[in-house]
Design a protein around this motif. Structure first.
Motif, PDB file in Angstrom:
ATOM      1  N   GLN A  92       0.944  11.937   4.026  1.00 50.88           N
ATOM      2  CA  GLN A  92      -0.392  11.179   4.262  1.00 50.88           C
ATOM      3  C   GLN A  92      -0.112  10.313   5.459  1.00 50.88           C
ATOM      4  O   GLN A  92       1.063   9.406   5.850  1.00 50.88           O
ATOM      5  N   VAL A  93      -0.721  10.440   6.567  1.00 50.68           N
ATOM      6  CA  VAL A  93      -0.579   9.628   7.702  1.00 50.68           C
ATOM      7  C   VAL A  93      -0.481   8.018   7.673  1.00 50.68           C
ATOM      8  O   VAL A  93       0.299   7.581   8.257  1.00 50.68           O
ATOM      9  N   LEU A  94      -1.416   7.687   6.728  1.00 51.14           N
ATOM     10  CA  LEU A  94      -1.631   6.218   6.670  1.00 51.14           C
ATOM     11  C   LEU A  94      -0.360   5.811   5.874  1.00 51.14           C
ATOM     12  O   LEU A  94      -0.121   4.491   6.219  1.00 51.14           O
ATOM     13  N   VAL A  95       0.112   6.438   5.040  1.00 48.31           N
ATOM     14  CA  VAL A  95       1.469   5.991   4.227  1.00 48.31           C
ATOM     15  C   VAL A  95       2.481   5.913   5.311  1.00 48.31           C
ATOM     16  O   VAL A  95       3.171   4.523   5.480  1.00 48.31           O
ATOM     17  N   ARG A  96       2.510   6.857   6.124  1.00 49.12           N
ATOM     18  CA  ARG A  96       3.583   6.964   7.213  1.00 49.12           C
ATOM     19  C   ARG A  96       3.452   5.631   8.074  1.00 49.12           C
ATOM     20  O   ARG A  96       4.544   4.737   8.586  1.00 49.12           O
ATOM     21  N   SER A  97       2.109   5.626   8.556  1.00 48.65           N
ATOM     22  CA  SER A  97       1.841   4.328   9.600  1.00 48.65           C
ATOM     23  C   SER A  97       2.353   3.057   9.036  1.00 48.65           C
ATOM     24  O   SER A  97       2.857   2.259   9.527  1.00 48.65           O
ATOM     25  N   GLY A  98       1.989   2.945   7.711  1.00 47.48           N
ATOM     26  CA  GLY A  98       2.207   1.576   6.985  1.00 47.48           C
ATOM     27  C   GLY A  98       3.658   1.349   6.857  1.00 47.48           C
ATOM     28  O   GLY A  98       4.381   0.291   7.033  1.00 47.48           O
ATOM     29  N   PHE A  99       4.648   2.317   6.422  1.00 47.66           N
ATOM     30  CA  PHE A  99       5.873   2.238   6.319  1.00 47.66           C
ATOM     31  C   PHE A  99       6.583   2.017   7.716  1.00 47.66           C
ATOM     32  O   PHE A  99       7.327   1.136   7.982  1.00 47.66           O
ATOM     33  N   LYS A 100       6.236   2.878   8.700  1.00 50.25           N
ATOM     34  CA  LYS A 100       6.667   2.389  10.175  1.00 50.25           C
ATOM     35  C   LYS A 100       6.148   1.111  10.661  1.00 50.25           C
ATOM     36  O   LYS A 100       7.509   0.532  11.042  1.00 50.25           O
ATOM     37  N   ALA A 101       5.394   0.592  10.563  1.00 50.08           N
ATOM     38  CA  ALA A 101       5.026  -0.706  10.989  1.00 50.08           C
ATOM     39  C   ALA A 101       5.851  -1.735  10.054  1.00 50.08           C
ATOM     40  O   ALA A 101       6.411  -2.699  10.784  1.00 50.08           O
ATOM     41  N   LEU A 102       6.190  -1.590   8.872  1.00 49.36           N
ATOM     42  CA  LEU A 102       6.979  -2.303   8.252  1.00 49.36           C
ATOM     43  C   LEU A 102       8.440  -2.306   8.419  1.00 49.36           C
ATOM     44  O   LEU A 102       9.123  -3.367   8.864  1.00 49.36           O
ATOM     45  N   LEU A 103       8.871  -1.042   8.751  1.00 45.05           N
ATOM     46  CA  LEU A 103      10.289  -0.806   9.156  1.00 45.05           C
ATOM     47  C   LEU A 103      10.719  -1.321  10.562  1.00 45.05           C
ATOM     48  O   LEU A 103      11.699  -2.085  11.056  1.00 45.05           O
ATOM     49  N   ASP A 104       9.652  -1.173  11.416  1.00 44.17           N
ATOM     50  CA  ASP A 104       9.910  -1.362  12.764  1.00 44.17           C
ATOM     51  C   ASP A 104      10.062  -3.076  13.223  1.00 44.17           C
ATOM     52  O   ASP A 104      10.358  -3.531  14.179  1.00 44.17           O
ATOM     53  N   ALA A 105       9.445  -3.869  12.034  1.00 45.55           N
ATOM     54  CA  ALA A 105       9.269  -5.167  12.352  1.00 45.55           C
ATOM     55  C   ALA A 105      10.739  -5.802  11.820  1.00 45.55           C
ATOM     56  O   ALA A 105      10.963  -6.938  12.072  1.00 45.55           O
TER      57      ALA A 105
END
Length: 231
Positions: free
Chosen positions: A23-36
């Protein structure tokens, strides 16, 4: 920098993470969280298990956040391929599960996963889980572990087979394995057996070596499989 930066496996460098979820949205959410986070960085993404294996080979991450249900190749097969590949042994795999519907977490642990995380976990839980696994520890929620292992190991291994597997351990190592299976940390094991944490850690390490366990997560599985810990 976050206090968890000490958990980095790269001498102070950020923990490298690959996100494997269809799921693209799941990955996008995780990425935003981790990259912060200062001590975490996303180095790759995968929409299926085959891509996860390829990302493991090309990016050599510290941790892969691995969904189970993905097209082409599921997370279990991907986990097994990664952990069986020479040169990728250092990669820790954190399985994503929906708890009530995923019946494959136990198989993932046998395949070499270092733990699992509920998909409805909050941001703080996700960050903590990645850091714990990156540091070389297992992330196993006891209530989930008991339920899963009860489902998939009941009557699977005969008593004699269990005894054969445990024959390589000393009595003290059996005691330590039992406590690992109950979810105790090295400090807690030491306190219960009147040992120093360092000595408890040594016994855990010896048990892992003798049983061919990749990490603490597989020791937990063995403790249940052999009946040292009852579901």
């Amino acid at each position: 920098m976050s206090t968890a930066a000490a958990a980095s496996t790269s001498g102070g460098n950020p923990i490298k993470v690959v996100l494997a979820d269809d799921q693209v949205l799941v990955r996008s959410g995780f990425k935003a969280l981790l990259d912060a986070e200062d001590d975490l960085t996303v180095v790759g993404e995968a929409a299926n298990g085959a891509e996860a294996v390829e990302q493991a080979r090309t990016t050599r991450p510290d941790v892969i956040l691995m969904d189970i249900r993905m097209p082409q190749m599921d997370g279990i097969k991907a986990t097994r391929q990664i952990t069986d590949t020479h040169g990728l042994e250092h990669i820790r795999i954190l399985i994503l599960t929906t708890y009530d519907t995923d019946a494959y977490v136990f198989e993932a642990l046998q395949a070499g996963a270092s733990g699992f995380l509920l998909k409805d976990a909050g941001p703080a839980e996700l960050l903590h889980a990645i850091r714990v696994v990156a540091a070389g520890d297992a992330l196993l929620a006891p209530r989930i572990t008991r339920r899963l292992i009860a489902q998939f190991t009941a009557q699977r291994i005969a008593t004699q087979v269990a005894e054969d597997r445990l024959a390589v351990l000393t009595q003290r190592e059996r005691e330590v394995l039992t406590l690992v299976g109950q979810g105790l940390s090295n400090d807690e094991i030491g306190a219960q057996l009147f040992l120093s944490p360092a000595t408890a850690r040594t016994h855990v390490s010896h048990a892992m070596t003798k049983l061919g366990a990749r990490d603490r997560a597989q020791l937990v599985v063995t403790a249940y499989q052999t009946g040292l810990v009852q579901p």
